[in-house]
Design a protein around this motif. Structure first.
Motif, PDB file in Angstrom:
ATOM      1  N   LEU A   1      11.987   6.915   4.142  1.00 12.41           N
ATOM      2  CA  LEU A   1      11.343   5.643   3.821  1.00 12.41           C
ATOM      3  C   LEU A   1      12.092   4.914   2.717  1.00 12.41           C
ATOM      4  O   LEU A   1      12.535   5.533   1.752  1.00 12.41           O
ATOM      5  CB  LEU A   1       9.905   5.892   3.361  1.00 12.41           C
ATOM      6  N   SER A   2      12.193   3.613   2.876  1.00  9.81           N
ATOM      7  CA  SER A   2      12.851   2.807   1.850  1.00  9.81           C
ATOM      8  C   SER A   2      12.037   2.847   0.568  1.00  9.81           C
ATOM      9  O   SER A   2      10.806   2.874   0.597  1.00  9.81           O
ATOM     10  CB  SER A   2      12.953   1.365   2.356  1.00  9.81           C
ATOM     11  N   GLU A   3      12.724   2.855  -0.545  1.00 10.63           N
ATOM     12  CA  GLU A   3      11.998   2.840  -1.810  1.00 10.63           C
ATOM     13  C   GLU A   3      12.047   1.476  -2.470  1.00 10.63           C
ATOM     14  O   GLU A   3      11.503   1.276  -3.554  1.00 10.63           O
ATOM     15  CB  GLU A   3      12.563   3.913  -2.747  1.00 10.63           C
ATOM     16  N   LEU A   4      12.751   0.549  -1.824  1.00  6.18           N
ATOM     17  CA  LEU A   4      12.843  -0.797  -2.399  1.00  6.18           C
ATOM     18  C   LEU A   4      11.512  -1.509  -2.247  1.00  6.18           C
ATOM     19  O   LEU A   4      10.817  -1.340  -1.249  1.00  6.18           O
ATOM     20  CB  LEU A   4      13.928  -1.588  -1.662  1.00  6.18           C
ATOM     21  N   ARG A   5      11.131  -2.278  -3.245  1.00  6.96           N
ATOM     22  CA  ARG A   5       9.878  -3.018  -3.174  1.00  6.96           C
ATOM     23  C   ARG A   5      10.123  -4.467  -3.546  1.00  6.96           C
ATOM     24  O   ARG A   5      10.966  -4.781  -4.375  1.00  6.96           O
ATOM     25  CB  ARG A   5       8.828  -2.430  -4.140  1.00  6.96           C
ATOM     26  N   GLU A   6       9.363  -5.351  -2.900  1.00  2.00           N
ATOM     27  CA  GLU A   6       9.477  -6.772  -3.207  1.00  2.00           C
ATOM     28  C   GLU A   6       8.079  -7.349  -3.343  1.00  2.00           C
ATOM     29  O   GLU A   6       7.118  -6.788  -2.824  1.00  2.00           O
ATOM     30  CB  GLU A   6      10.214  -7.507  -2.078  1.00  2.00           C
ATOM     31  N   PHE A   7       7.984  -8.469  -4.012  1.00  2.00           N
ATOM     32  CA  PHE A   7       6.708  -9.156  -4.107  1.00  2.00           C
ATOM     33  C   PHE A   7       6.576 -10.168  -2.986  1.00  2.00           C
ATOM     34  O   PHE A   7       7.552 -10.792  -2.585  1.00  2.00           O
ATOM     35  CB  PHE A   7       6.598  -9.880  -5.452  1.00  2.00           C
TER      36      PHE A   7
ATOM     37  N   GLU B   1       0.885  -1.169   0.000  1.00  4.31           N
ATOM     38  CA  GLU B   1       0.000   0.000   0.000  1.00  4.31           C
ATOM     39  C   GLU B   1       0.915   1.208   0.000  1.00  4.31           C
ATOM     40  O   GLU B   1       1.746   1.359   0.904  1.00  4.31           O
ATOM     41  CB  GLU B   1      -0.772   0.023   1.327  1.00  4.31           C
ATOM     42  N   GLU B   2       0.759   2.079  -0.973  1.00  5.45           N
ATOM     43  CA  GLU B   2       1.672   3.226  -1.032  1.00  5.45           C
ATOM     44  C   GLU B   2       1.000   4.453  -0.437  1.00  5.45           C
ATOM     45  O   GLU B   2       0.342   5.215  -1.129  1.00  5.45           O
ATOM     46  CB  GLU B   2       2.086   3.486  -2.492  1.00  5.45           C
ATOM     47  N   ILE B   3       1.144   4.632   0.862  1.00  5.68           N
ATOM     48  CA  ILE B   3       0.507   5.808   1.464  1.00  5.68           C
ATOM     49  C   ILE B   3       1.517   6.665   2.212  1.00  5.68           C
ATOM     50  O   ILE B   3       1.162   7.583   2.939  1.00  5.68           O
ATOM     51  CB  ILE B   3      -0.634   5.413   2.434  1.00  5.68           C
ATOM     52  N   GLY B   4       2.790   6.347   2.058  1.00  3.55           N
ATOM     53  CA  GLY B   4       3.823   7.174   2.692  1.00  3.55           C
ATOM     54  C   GLY B   4       3.805   7.101   4.210  1.00  3.55           C
ATOM     55  O   GLY B   4       4.220   8.037   4.887  1.00  3.55           O
ATOM     56  N   PHE B   5       3.318   5.989   4.739  1.00  3.29           N
ATOM     57  CA  PHE B   5       3.270   5.830   6.199  1.00  3.29           C
ATOM     58  C   PHE B   5       4.663   5.602   6.761  1.00  3.29           C
ATOM     59  O   PHE B   5       5.442   4.831   6.210  1.00  3.29           O
ATOM     60  CB  PHE B   5       2.386   4.636   6.549  1.00  3.29           C
ATOM     61  N   SER B   6       4.972   6.264   7.855  1.00  5.76           N
ATOM     62  CA  SER B   6       6.208   5.908   8.562  1.00  5.76           C
ATOM     63  C   SER B   6       5.866   5.581  10.007  1.00  5.76           C
ATOM     64  O   SER B   6       5.018   6.234  10.611  1.00  5.76           O
ATOM     65  CB  SER B   6       7.234   7.039   8.497  1.00  5.76           C
ATOM     66  N   PHE B   7       6.506   4.530  10.529  1.00  6.46           N
ATOM     67  CA  PHE B   7       6.302   4.172  11.930  1.00  6.46           C
ATOM     68  C   PHE B   7       6.754   5.315  12.825  1.00  6.46           C
ATOM     69  O   PHE B   7       6.168   5.610  13.841  1.00  6.46           O
ATOM     70  CB  PHE B   7       7.123   2.930  12.284  1.00  6.46           C
ATOM     71  N   SER B   8       7.863   5.941  12.418  1.00  7.99           N
ATOM     72  CA  SER B   8       8.441   6.958  13.285  1.00  7.99           C
ATOM     73  C   SER B   8       7.674   8.259  13.173  1.00  7.99           C
ATOM     74  O   SER B   8       7.328   8.699  12.085  1.00  7.99           O
ATOM     75  CB  SER B   8       9.895   7.199  12.915  1.00  7.99           C
ATOM     76  N   TYR B   9       7.387   8.864  14.333  1.00  7.00           N
ATOM     77  CA  TYR B   9       6.687  10.147  14.344  1.00  7.00           C
ATOM     78  C   TYR B   9       7.608  11.259  13.855  1.00  7.00           C
ATOM     79  O   TYR B   9       7.146  12.339  13.517  1.00  7.00           O
ATOM     80  CB  TYR B   9       6.177  10.474  15.748  1.00  7.00           C
ATOM     81  N   SER B  10       8.908  10.990  13.857  1.00  6.95           N
ATOM     82  CA  SER B  10       9.828  12.020  13.365  1.00  6.95           C
ATOM     83  C   SER B  10       9.862  12.016  11.852  1.00  6.95           C
ATOM     84  O   SER B  10      10.466  12.897  11.251  1.00  6.95           O
ATOM     85  CB  SER B  10      11.235  11.772  13.892  1.00  6.95           C
ATOM     86  N   GLY B  11       9.236  11.012  11.235  1.00 10.83           N
ATOM     87  CA  GLY B  11       9.278  10.919   9.783  1.00 10.83           C
ATOM     88  C   GLY B  11      10.654  10.413   9.358  1.00 10.83           C
ATOM     89  O   GLY B  11      11.648  11.110   9.495  1.00 10.83           O
TER      90      GLY B  11
END
Ligand SMILES: Cc1cc2nc3c(=O)[nH]c(=O)nc-3n(C[C@H](O)[C@H](O)[C@H](O)COP(=O)(O)OP(=O)(O)OC[C@H]3O[C@@H](n4cnc5c(N)ncnc54)[C@H](O)[C@@H]3O)c2cc1C
Lengths: 606, 421
Positions: A231-237, A218-228
């Protein structure tokens, strides 16, 4: 000639990393002793971080300035928000990670965090149990420290099993911490055994993914960290397949050679993460079980078969794997196995994670009876904070179960004990509508500021967000939409956050997701307040002693069955009484009435 | 009746029907009952403690009253949960009366109706639900309802089902997306059948609880029968403009705001002549009712003192408000059956009679919670759904327990029981 540091952390797993970093952020000279440097931060099991409730823990750890969130953000290959259609209170952010990159990221953070790492095995503690003076290392000898955190994961007296094969280790290719296990037992700590297992790893090139169901990010730009984070741009299936009758048959044919069923493993395993053979035994009528096929990393040649954990002999695993669609030529790189290990019984542990019989020995992670990376990290950061506070001669930090999953976890483990590896579920939290992934920063802030664990940078970020949340709340109080106050719309779930921001002129100055989060707090306010009230009533019961009662058998206000239970167990407080099986809520009311009649303890309580 | 004054003493009563029979059973309950009976039978101390059976003779001042069998139960395993003895004697009223007298001389007190069951409830031997089932059987209102154990009752069945659906919901939250298993194929269908069960349960409670009884009273020709017809929605009572047409009580069962209510019309009273007898009869039956609606044209006639004293709850209606000047006193509700003024308010008030609350209200609340839970699932907020189901569960366990809100209903159920039950 031995050195003396402030905090010594034994173990470089997910708990040990957070403990060491937390202590270091609090200004402590911190040393981590771990068996192998390059395996620090290794994901012993599946390559994923987060999930339902677990994802929320990751964000709580981030709100205490821990490192798990950033590492997960930076090395993710796929993101999913689980339970999206089931309500924001149970949303579970989860990433599939590149396991190698994740471990590296953590190792770099440790370096940057001024944690000194010593590669060695800890063979015992030094000093009297009441006041530990440090640890004994196999090669480096004694190392003195003012506080010690045990984060030994699955390594204490670790035994590995696969069919008839048995060998020592905390996981394959690693040592087993036998000498430390012996030392703890010699010091009369109450330790028990648990077991867990892992599935086989498959060579990616040997399978055909053509027929498999594919899962995408899901591409929503979510980051776990509140500091932002970056984000990794690598994708895997990632793929899913289903087991079938042949898979179940293969497992059944070898059941008699299962170390568990043959009785060689005594420790209890996780009910919620069972081995495939457990599933076959438990659901004999069902052959179809979902298996997630997960690459261990970006373009990794290894695949992880989530859901096919097994400790059956190699032949069995071989046959099982090859029954899966697309796996007819599969090559197994490493076979699954089970691990049995020692953990420290809950009676030994205080809510600060200090071991009760000592002044300065703490425990965190799987060694406390939990299971899972996120659970380990949550306990780790708390143990690190409290080890540092011990050195600083400050009172220990205790987290309430009303405010965080970490609090729920500690309270559950210590209050009730565990009879299987403890995994977090959202339903363990009575205040679930408040313990959401979107507000962990605001929930944790009082503890984070009070404990002194935040770095300056993080403190600024979190205070900034809390201040912005305050402005949004003011906007809710002061805005009306078509004559209806925004607060009322919140409660009805009808307030559009975008509209709120534009009407109140906050657009552009606060994040939309923050507005959504504050609106949810408002929406659930009624439930949250009620849960808090109930909890307060309950916890005030812990201060009501029952010592004035000579015999429970004479208390006519409560039912007979409860009288017998109470007489047998003789609880000290009303709260303990409530937790006893066979004692019903109305018996507690009866007990309160009785106490009220008998003496004034209850009246003086408030 | 205030039970609380002496909730603990030894109580006794004849538990078998009045009149002559082969045997009669006298129940004695409370701490110390064994030694009281041992004393009457001249037994050694302790002979009836525990699960014991003794035969013997009861004597008073050396005179033999009857030869009896006594059964002793220890505290915790008797009907009431207290130390208890049952005396089986000959079913001759003079004999049972004598034995009761002896028991009372020895310190026991005569039980009030339903007191044994009340004690069973208070000591946790019976749940609120069981007491009410027993009471409704006793009243013969519900023949289909056997005194089944807790496990078979509708209440625990509904509790089990609610719990099961909540577990499914939780499994759906925790496992369905994360592990691809758990939860239910069709959660909404599960909620559908739970809703049905809840509705059934509500109907059941209203049968069990019985109706709330309301009496219409007031001076001759104050409009009682017109109001009665309005409520009944038909020509149930004979109405005419001539004073005193309604000769005697007619009654009608109605459902107002979901409560089952029995409305009884009475003959009007001016305290004279042919109406006197009917009025006296009406006063006589008032004890069994939950409330009185007192009517008078324009609120001119105050409620008689006898009614003020006996009725638990009175609604004062100033009738024919379309014709006469309205009563300004706040105590009076202005009602006109012609314009319909005040009818809604009156219905609201009637549905709030204390007797009409309790279990039925609780069943309503449970139905609401389950409905709200289903709505939350449809809206996609499973955690809120779970909170609502948990609330319903708490209400139900309260009923299966001896919680506070179930208490009103229990008192009501007990008030319909006989002595010795
Ligand atoms: C085979 C296997 C299967 C698993 N299956 C699951 C699963 O199905 N589901 C799940 O949720 N979790 C599973 N896990 C658990 C998950 O890996 C752990 O919960 C998590 O890693 C615990 O973190 P930790 O920090 O407590 O310990 P670990 O990550 O185990 O780290 C322990 C660290 O301590 C070091 N250490 C231990 N003793 C000493 C010593 N005496 N001296 C020096 N260093 C020492 C080790 O080298 C290691 O670095 C599994 C783990 C294993 C090994």
């Amino acid at each position: 000639m031995s050195r003396c540091v402030d905090v010594i952390v034994v173990g470089g797993g997910h708990a040990g990393i957070e403990a060491a970093l937390a202590a270091s952020r609090m200004g402590m000279k911190t040393v981590m002793v771990t068996a192998r440097k390059e395996r620090i931060g290794e994901m012993s099991c599946n390559p994923a971080i987060g999930g339902i409730a677990k994802g929320t823990i990751v964000r709580e750890v981030d709100a205490l300035d821990g490192s798990m969130a950033v590492a997960a953000d930076e090395t993710s290959l796929q993101f999913r928000m689980l339970n999206r259609r089931k309500g924001p209170a149970v949303w579970g952010p989860r990433v599939q990670s590149d396991a190698m990159m994740y471990a590296r990221a953590q190792q770099r953070t440790l370096e940057a965090g001024a944690v000194e790492v010593i590669e060695d095995e800890v063979t015992g503690l030094i000093g009297r149990t009441e006041r530990i003076e440090g640890v004994q290392c196999r090669r480096n000898g004694p190392l003195k420290g003012r506080a010690v955190v045990l984060a030994t994961g699955t390594f204490l007296g670790g035994m590995l099993f696969r069919g008839e094969e048995t060998w020592r280790g905390g996981r394959t290719g690693d040592i087993s911490a036998d000498r430390l296990d012996e030392d703890l037992r010699r010091r009369m700590f109450h330790v028990e055994r648990f077991k867990t297992g892992t599935p086989p790893r498959i060579l990616r090139d040997s399978i055909d993914t053509g027929s498999m169901e594919e899962e995408t990010s899901e591409e929503i730009g979510f980051s776990f960290s509140y500091s932002g984070s970056r984000l990794s741009e690598l994708r895997e299936f990632f793929y899913t397949v289903h087991t079938n009758r042949d898979t179940a048959e293969a497992a059944k044919d070898f059941l008699h050679r299962s170390p568990l069923l043959a009785g060689r493993i005594e420790g209890k395993g996780p009910r919620y993460c069972p081995s495939f053979e457990d599933k076959v035994v438990k659901f004999p009528e069902r052959a179809e079980h979902r298996i997630y096929v997960e690459p261990m990393g970006y373009r990794s040649r290894l695949l992880y078969l989530n859901g096919l954990s097994s400790s059956l002999p190699r032949e069995a695993q071989y046959r099982m794997v090859r029954t899966l669609p697309g796996f007819h030529d599969a090559v197994i790189h490493r076979f699954g196995y089970a691990v049995e290990y020692s953990y420290i019984s809950h009676e030994e542990i205080a809510p600060t994670l200090r071991l009760r019989r000592t002044e300065n020995l703490f425990a965190a992670g799987q060694v406390c009876g939990t299971s899972g990376y996120e659970e380990a990290a949550g306990l780790g950061v708390l143990a690190g904070i409290n080890a540092a506070r011990q050195c600083l001669d400050r009172e220990g930090l205790v987290l309430s179960r009303m405010d965080s999953y970490i609090g729920v976890m500690v309270d559950d483990i210590i209050g009730r004990g565990v009879d299987e590896p403890y995994r977090m579920f959202s339903s363990r939290a009575e205040n679930r509508l408040y313990l959401r992934q979107d507000n962990a920063d605001r929930r944790m802030l009082p503890a984070a500021l009070g404990s002194g664990v935040l770095s300056e940078g993080k403190k600024k970020v979190l205070e900034g967000r809390t201040e912005a949340a305050g402005r949004i709340r003011t906007a809710i109080d002061e805005t009306s939409m078509d004559g209806v106050p925004a607060g009322i719309l919140c409660r009805r779930g009808e307030l559009n956050p975008l509209e709120l921001l534009s009407t109140s002129g906050l657009q552009g100055s606060v994040e939309l997701s923050l507005a959504e989060s504050v609106i949810l707090d408002e929406k659930y306010q009624g439930y949250i307040q009620r849960n808090l009230r109930k909890h307060r009533e309950r916890s005030s019961e812990s201060s009501v002693t029952l010592s004035s009662i000579d015999s429970f058998m004479d208390i006519e206000e409560i039912c007979w069955e409860a009288r017998e239970v109470l007489e047998r167990r003789r609880p000290e407080t009303l709260q303990q009484a409530r937790n006893l099986p066979g004692v019903r809520p109305t018996d507690i009311n009866g007990l309160i009435i009785h106490l009220g009649r008998k003496c004034s303890t209850w009246n003086n309580r408030t | 009746m205030d039970y609380h004054d002496d909730a603990k003493g030894i109580i006794c009563a004849v538990s078998t029907p009045e009149g002559r029979s082969a045997i009669a059973v006298i129940r004695v309950s409370g701490s110390g009952s064994a030694s009281v009976v041992e004393h009457l039978m001249g037994l050694e101390k302790g002979r009836l403690r525990g699960m014991r059976r003794k035969t013997g003779v009861i004597r008073r001042a050396g005179v033999e009253l009857d030869s009896v069998v006594a059964l002793g139960w220890p505290e915790g395993s008797s009907y009431t949960g207290e130390e208890m003895v049952e005396i089986m004697c000959h079913g001759i009223p003079e004999v049972t009366a004598d034995i009761l007298e002896c028991l009372m001389d020895a310190g026991a007190r005569k039980a009030v109706p339903g007191e044994f069951t009340r004690r069973a409830f208070m000591s946790g031997r019976m749940s609120a639900w069981q007491v009410m089932s027993l009471a409704s059987m006793w009243r013969g209102m519900d023949h289909g309802n056997r005194l089944s154990g807790e496990g078979g009752s509708e209440c625990s069945r509904l509790l089990r089902e609610t719990r099961r659906v909540r577990e499914l919901l939780e499994a759906d939250i925790e496992f369905q997306e994360e592990h691809g298993t758990g939860g239910s194929e069709d959660l909404l269908a599960e909620f559908g059948s739970l809703m049905e069960l809840t509705g059934e349960f509500r109907r059941k409670t209203s049968v069990m609880e019985g109706e709330c009884r309301v009496m219409l009273m007031g001076p001759v020709n104050s409009g009682k029968s017109t109001l009665f017809n309005r409520i009944a929605g038909g020509e149930a009572a004979l109405v005419s403009d001539e004073p005193g047409t309604t000769r005697d009580g007619a009654s009608v069962h109605v459902e107002i705001r979901g409560r089952r209510i029995l409305v009884c019309d009475t003959a009007g009273s001016d305290g004279t002549g042919i109406d006197r007898e009917a009025y006296r009869r009406a006063l006589g039956t008032m004890k069994g009712t939950d409330g009185v609606i007192w009517m008078s044209v324009g609120g001119t006639e105050k409620t008689p003192g006898e009614i003020e004293k006996t009725a638990g709850w009175i609604i004062r209606v100033s009738s024919k408000s379309d014709l006469v000047e309205k009563c300004t006193d706040k105590e009076w509700l202005g009602v006109s059956c012609v314009t319909g003024e005040g009818i809604d308010e009156l219905q609201e008030l009637v549905s709030q009679f204390p007797g009409s609350m309790s279990v039925t209200a609780l069943a309503d609340r449970i139905e609401n919670r389950v409905g709200a839970a289903r709505d939350s699932v449809i809206e996609g907020d499973f955690a809120v759904a779970s909170e609502n189901l948990a609330d319903a569960e708490n209400e139900l366990s309260d009923l299966l327990d001896r919680g506070s809100c179930a208490l009103i209903s229990v008192e009501r159920a007990l008030s319909g029981m006989c002595v010795g039950k």
